[in-house]
Write a protein that holds these residues in place. Structure first.
Motif, short mmCIF file in Angstrom:
data_model
loop_
_atom_site.label_atom_id
_atom_site.label_comp_id
_atom_site.label_asym_id
_atom_site.label_seq_id
_atom_site.Cartn_x
_atom_site.Cartn_y
_atom_site.Cartn_z
N PRO A 148 29.90 44.00 40.27
CA PRO A 148 29.00 45.01 40.84
C PRO A 148 29.48 46.45 40.65
O PRO A 148 28.67 47.38 40.70
CB PRO A 148 28.97 44.66 42.34
CG PRO A 148 29.36 43.23 42.41
CD PRO A 148 30.35 43.04 41.29
N HIS A 197 34.76 33.59 41.55
CA HIS A 197 33.89 34.09 42.62
C HIS A 197 34.31 35.50 43.04
O HIS A 197 33.45 36.36 43.27
CB HIS A 197 33.92 33.16 43.83
CG HIS A 197 33.14 31.90 43.64
ND1 HIS A 197 31.77 31.88 43.54
CD2 HIS A 197 33.55 30.61 43.55
CE1 HIS A 197 31.35 30.63 43.39
NE2 HIS A 197 32.42 29.83 43.38
N TRP A 198 35.64 35.74 43.09
CA TRP A 198 36.10 37.07 43.48
C TRP A 198 35.64 38.13 42.48
O TRP A 198 35.07 39.16 42.88
CB TRP A 198 37.64 37.12 43.59
CG TRP A 198 38.09 38.51 43.87
CD1 TRP A 198 38.09 39.15 45.07
CD2 TRP A 198 38.53 39.47 42.90
NE1 TRP A 198 38.51 40.45 44.92
CE2 TRP A 198 38.79 40.67 43.60
CE3 TRP A 198 38.73 39.43 41.53
CZ2 TRP A 198 39.24 41.82 42.95
CZ3 TRP A 198 39.18 40.58 40.89
CH2 TRP A 198 39.43 41.75 41.60
N TRP A 247 26.60 31.57 37.07
CA TRP A 247 26.19 32.94 37.37
C TRP A 247 25.37 33.53 36.22
O TRP A 247 24.32 34.14 36.45
CB TRP A 247 27.44 33.78 37.64
CG TRP A 247 27.16 35.18 38.07
CD1 TRP A 247 26.89 35.62 39.33
CD2 TRP A 247 27.12 36.34 37.23
NE1 TRP A 247 26.69 36.97 39.32
CE2 TRP A 247 26.84 37.44 38.05
CE3 TRP A 247 27.31 36.54 35.87
CZ2 TRP A 247 26.73 38.74 37.55
CZ3 TRP A 247 27.21 37.82 35.37
CH2 TRP A 247 26.92 38.91 36.20
N ILE A 258 33.24 38.03 40.23
CA ILE A 258 31.78 38.14 40.19
C ILE A 258 31.28 38.99 41.36
O ILE A 258 30.39 39.83 41.19
CB ILE A 258 31.14 36.73 40.20
CG1 ILE A 258 31.30 36.09 38.81
CG2 ILE A 258 29.68 36.80 40.62
CD1 ILE A 258 30.92 34.62 38.76
N ASN A 259 31.86 38.79 42.53
CA ASN A 259 31.40 39.50 43.73
C ASN A 259 32.04 40.87 43.93
O ASN A 259 31.45 41.73 44.59
CB ASN A 259 31.66 38.64 44.97
CG ASN A 259 30.82 37.40 44.98
OD1 ASN A 259 29.65 37.43 44.64
ND2 ASN A 259 31.41 36.28 45.34
N ASN A 260 33.23 41.10 43.37
CA ASN A 260 33.95 42.34 43.64
C ASN A 260 34.17 43.26 42.44
O ASN A 260 34.39 44.45 42.63
CB ASN A 260 35.31 42.02 44.27
CG ASN A 260 35.16 41.36 45.61
OD1 ASN A 260 34.88 42.03 46.60
ND2 ASN A 260 35.31 40.05 45.66
#
Length: 171
Positions: A90, A82-83, A121, A85-87
């Protein structure tokens, strides 16, 4: 190139060998342990490799925005997936080839794992992927075996048919 997770450096040395053979490129590697440093020979690393010891979540910096290839083989838990993918995703340029190791140890990723988070995802975004995992895609393994045989590259470099890697292009 950016490599998140090195451990003893097997993948690091393959990437650095490709950079050497191509005559261009630089690898930025991150890990919380530095076992890799004593394993990578100087003829591969000098001038083409930067290793940063520490938690990548605190060390990554802005070089990720200039990467041409992203390789992730670190903490295989859902929280870390999750980290990144989100940080991380992008910040990586669109169209960047990306690979994540240890996704398919079986036909499906393990529940509550990095692999299950990543595959969800990818599926939600309809991003196609390739895997040479013998457990998930045995037909791909057979096709690769045939091509290797035709090219006379069928002598294994490493005695393993298990590759749980996933390859895709970030959109």
């Amino acid at each position: 190139m950016v490599e998140i997770g090195t451990f003893y450096g097997w993948s690091t040395m393959w990437i650095l060998s490709a950079l050497r053979d191509n005559g261009v490129g630089h690898l930025n590697s991150f890990d919380i342990v530095d076992h890799v440093v004593s394993n990578v020979p100087a003829e591969l690393s000098v001038g083409r490799w930067t290793f940063t010891k520490g938690d990548v979540r605190e060390q990554l910096g802005e070089n990720i925005a200039r990467t041409d290839y992203l390789f992730i083989d670190a903490d295989h838990g859902a929280r870390f997936a999750h980290w990144y993918i989100n940080n991380v995703f992008p910040k990586v340029p669109s169209g960047t080839p990306t690979s994540v190791h240890d996704v398919f140890h079986g036909r499906r990723p393990k529940p509550l794992s990095e692999g299950s988070v990543l595959m969800k995802w990818l599926t939600e975004r309809r991003i196609p992927y390739f895997t040479p995992s013998a457990a998930h895609a045995p037909e791909v393994i057979e096709q690769l075996r045939q091509v290797k045989s035709e090219l006379r590259l069928d002598v294994p470099v490493r005695d393993s048919r298990h590759n749980p890697m996933v390859f895709f292009t970030l959109a």
